[in-house]
Design a protein around this motif. Structure first.
Motif, PDB file in Angstrom:
ATOM      1  N   ASN A  57       0.807  -1.216   0.000  1.00  0.00           N
ATOM      2  CA  ASN A  57       0.000   0.000   0.000  1.00  0.00           C
ATOM      3  C   ASN A  57       0.838   1.262   0.000  1.00  0.00           C
ATOM      4  OD1 ASN A  57       0.585  -0.965   2.755  1.00  0.00           O
ATOM      5  ND2 ASN A  57      -0.415   0.948   3.382  1.00  0.00           N
ATOM      6  N   ASN A  71      -3.047  -1.237  -6.697  1.00  0.00           N
ATOM      7  CA  ASN A  71      -4.093  -1.233  -7.727  1.00  0.00           C
ATOM      8  C   ASN A  71      -3.632  -0.434  -8.944  1.00  0.00           C
ATOM      9  OD1 ASN A  71      -4.557   1.573  -7.116  1.00  0.00           O
ATOM     10  ND2 ASN A  71      -5.869   0.952  -5.420  1.00  0.00           N
ATOM     11  N   ASN A 106      -5.400  -3.042   5.625  1.00  0.00           N
ATOM     12  CA  ASN A 106      -4.853  -1.691   5.507  1.00  0.00           C
ATOM     13  C   ASN A 106      -3.468  -1.685   4.855  1.00  0.00           C
ATOM     14  OD1 ASN A 106      -6.931  -0.042   6.942  1.00  0.00           O
ATOM     15  ND2 ASN A 106      -6.400  -1.437   8.608  1.00  0.00           N
ATOM     16  N   ASP A 151      -6.636  -6.336 -10.202  1.00  0.00           N
ATOM     17  CA  ASP A 151      -7.838  -5.548  -9.914  1.00  0.00           C
ATOM     18  C   ASP A 151      -9.097  -6.278 -10.389  1.00  0.00           C
ATOM     19  OD1 ASP A 151      -6.357  -3.521  -8.808  1.00  0.00           O
ATOM     20  OD2 ASP A 151      -6.796  -2.028 -10.353  1.00  0.00           O
ATOM     21  N   ASP A 184     -12.228  -7.557  -8.247  1.00  0.00           N
ATOM     22  CA  ASP A 184     -13.581  -7.099  -8.579  1.00  0.00           C
ATOM     23  C   ASP A 184     -14.554  -8.276  -8.602  1.00  0.00           C
ATOM     24  OD1 ASP A 184     -12.891  -4.450  -8.764  1.00  0.00           O
ATOM     25  OD2 ASP A 184     -12.690  -4.449 -10.952  1.00  0.00           O
ATOM     26  N   THR A 204     -12.186  -5.114  -1.660  1.00  0.00           N
ATOM     27  CA  THR A 204     -11.452  -3.858  -1.755  1.00  0.00           C
ATOM     28  C   THR A 204     -10.646  -3.651  -0.479  1.00  0.00           C
ATOM     29  OG1 THR A 204     -13.274  -2.575  -0.832  1.00  0.00           O
ATOM     30  CG2 THR A 204     -13.194  -2.776  -3.233  1.00  0.00           C
ATOM     31  N   TYR A 205      -9.641  -2.796  -0.575  1.00  0.00           N
ATOM     32  CA  TYR A 205      -8.860  -2.415   0.602  1.00  0.00           C
ATOM     33  C   TYR A 205      -9.445  -1.134   1.195  1.00  0.00           C
ATOM     34  CZ  TYR A 205      -5.595  -5.589  -1.698  1.00  0.00           C
ATOM     35  OH  TYR A 205      -5.029  -6.690  -2.309  1.00  0.00           O
ATOM     36  N   PRO A 206      -9.326  -0.943   2.506  1.00  0.00           N
ATOM     37  CA  PRO A 206      -9.927   0.248   3.132  1.00  0.00           C
ATOM     38  C   PRO A 206      -9.480   1.564   2.502  1.00  0.00           C
ATOM     39  CG  PRO A 206      -9.253  -1.315   4.799  1.00  0.00           C
ATOM     40  CD  PRO A 206      -8.722  -1.843   3.500  1.00  0.00           C
ATOM     41  N   GLU A 233      -8.890   2.175  -0.489  1.00  0.00           N
ATOM     42  CA  GLU A 233      -9.522   2.374  -1.788  1.00  0.00           C
ATOM     43  C   GLU A 233     -10.916   2.961  -1.621  1.00  0.00           C
ATOM     44  OE1 GLU A 233      -7.705  -1.044  -4.685  1.00  0.00           O
ATOM     45  OE2 GLU A 233      -9.086  -1.730  -3.106  1.00  0.00           O
ATOM     46  N   ASP A 234     -11.543   2.715  -0.483  1.00  0.00           N
ATOM     47  CA  ASP A 234     -12.888   3.264  -0.242  1.00  0.00           C
ATOM     48  C   ASP A 234     -12.840   4.775  -0.044  1.00  0.00           C
ATOM     49  OD1 ASP A 234     -13.876   0.723  -0.352  1.00  0.00           O
ATOM     50  OD2 ASP A 234     -13.776   0.401   1.808  1.00  0.00           O
TER      51      ASP A 234
END
Length: 348
Positions: A97, A122, A188, A334, A338, A343-345, A347-348
């Motif tokens: 990340n 991503n 995370n 990705d 999908d 998803t990773y936090p 990315e939200d």
């Protein structure tokens, strides 16, 4: 490839090796430090690279790391390392990340970067990193060691010789029990099996079949309570009729084989994470040939040498893992997530 004009002559005039710094001080950073130290004592590489610095967010940890590998300089922040004018190439060894943030930090301070796989978490991050690489004209390449190893060329040459006929299908798997590694189950930190383990089967398939257009993609996974993937299986169907099947796990040990099916036989590549031998079988499942792999220092030396030579040649990417290759694989990751709805936090 685009290039930085004049780099080769500048290094040659000064008669100095490419000065490397390691950003991060975890397990993979230790492996890279051992590698560069070994390269410095090998006549093939000693004039090519030199290990100059290491950085950690914990200065004591950086100092201990530097002492362990006799590294001249250590820093207690990544910013200080990025500002060191004596650094030519930074190996990014932080969790997935953070790769984009740290690669961009280094390039904006004039440093070439070798970014540990997975390149980013991503495609959006990958685009941002490569955008900075393009604007700065610096080398930016992904450090997935199997792309750079001699085994890749050996496999390519065998397939080109038509030793198993026409390739039809590629299967690959990799599994290690990694649940005790805290970052691996942390969403995370872009944890989960896919980015750490699953990237190897996907890369093996991609290296054998080359860049092709997918006609369909299916995947399923099981998950930890934290929400990241524990193990998965993915099937790739290509428009030309080829098929790839990739499996990965961080729950248990797998046989780690990559198998290429052909019209006249099949090829088994043992340990796709660091291939140590190739067995070729003819019709009737008869072993017809075994191919050994050349002895390595650690296996990481090839990506380091490729990055160093690319810098000397003024290139912005390495031929073993081009920017196009990186974008294709990170986009595939990705797409697989999908399908899972994962998803990773961040990315939200």
């Amino acid at each position: 490839m685009s290039s930085m004009n004049g780099n080769r002559s500048a290094f040659e005039d000064e008669g100095k090796p490419v000065s490397i710094a390691i950003l991060g001080a975890g397990n993979i950073a230790n492996a890279m430090a051992r590698t560069i130290s070994a390269m410095s004592n090998d006549e093939r590489y000693r004039n090519l690279v030199a290990l100059h610095a290491v950085a950690s967010r914990d200065e004591r940890r950086a100092a201990e790391f530097a002492n362990r590998f006799t590294i001249p300089v250590h820093y207690g922040s990544y910013e200080e390392l990025a500002e060191d004018d004596d650094v030519d190439l930074v190996y990014i060894a932080t969790p997935h990340n953070f790769h984009a943030e740290h690669a961009i930090l280094c390039m904006r301070n004039g440093k070439n970067v070798l970014v540990e796989k997975s390149f980013t978490a991503n495609r959006e991050q990958a685009d941002a990193v490569l955008g900075v690489a393009e604007s700065t004209g610096l080398l930016c390449t992904e450090a997935i060691w199997t792309r750079y190893m001699p085994s890749r060329t050996i496999i390519d040459d065998l397939l080109l010789s038509n030793v198993i006929g026409d390739v039809t299908t590629v299967t690959a798997n990799l599994g290690y029990p990694l649940t005790g590694v805290k970052r691996m189950v942390d969403p995370n930190l872009a944890g989960g099996a896919l980015l750490d383990v699953g990237i190897y089967p996907l890369n093996f398939i991609d290296m054998v079949l080359g860049p092709q257009q997918l006609s369909s993609l299916q995947s399923s996974a099981s998950f930890f309570e934290t929400g990241v993937d524990a193990q998965s299986s993915t099937t790739l169907h290509y428009e030309n009729g080829h098929m790839g099947v990739a499996s990965c796990s961080m729950l248990g040990m797998s046989d780690a084989q990559g198998i290429v099916w052909g019209s006249n036989g099949y090829m088994i590549c043992n340990n796709i994470n660091n291939i140590d031998g190739i067995d070729i079988y003819e019709d009737g499942h008869r072993l017809s040939r075994h191919v050994d792999i050349p002895q390595q220092l650690t296996g990481y030396e090839y990506e380091v040498a490729s990055a160093a030579n690319a810098i000397l040649d003024g290139e912005t990417q390495c031929p073993e893992m081009t920017h196009e290759d990186t974008l294709r694989l990170v986009s595939l990751e990705d797409n697989i997530r999908d399908i899972w709805g994962m998803t990773y936090p961040f990315e939200d």
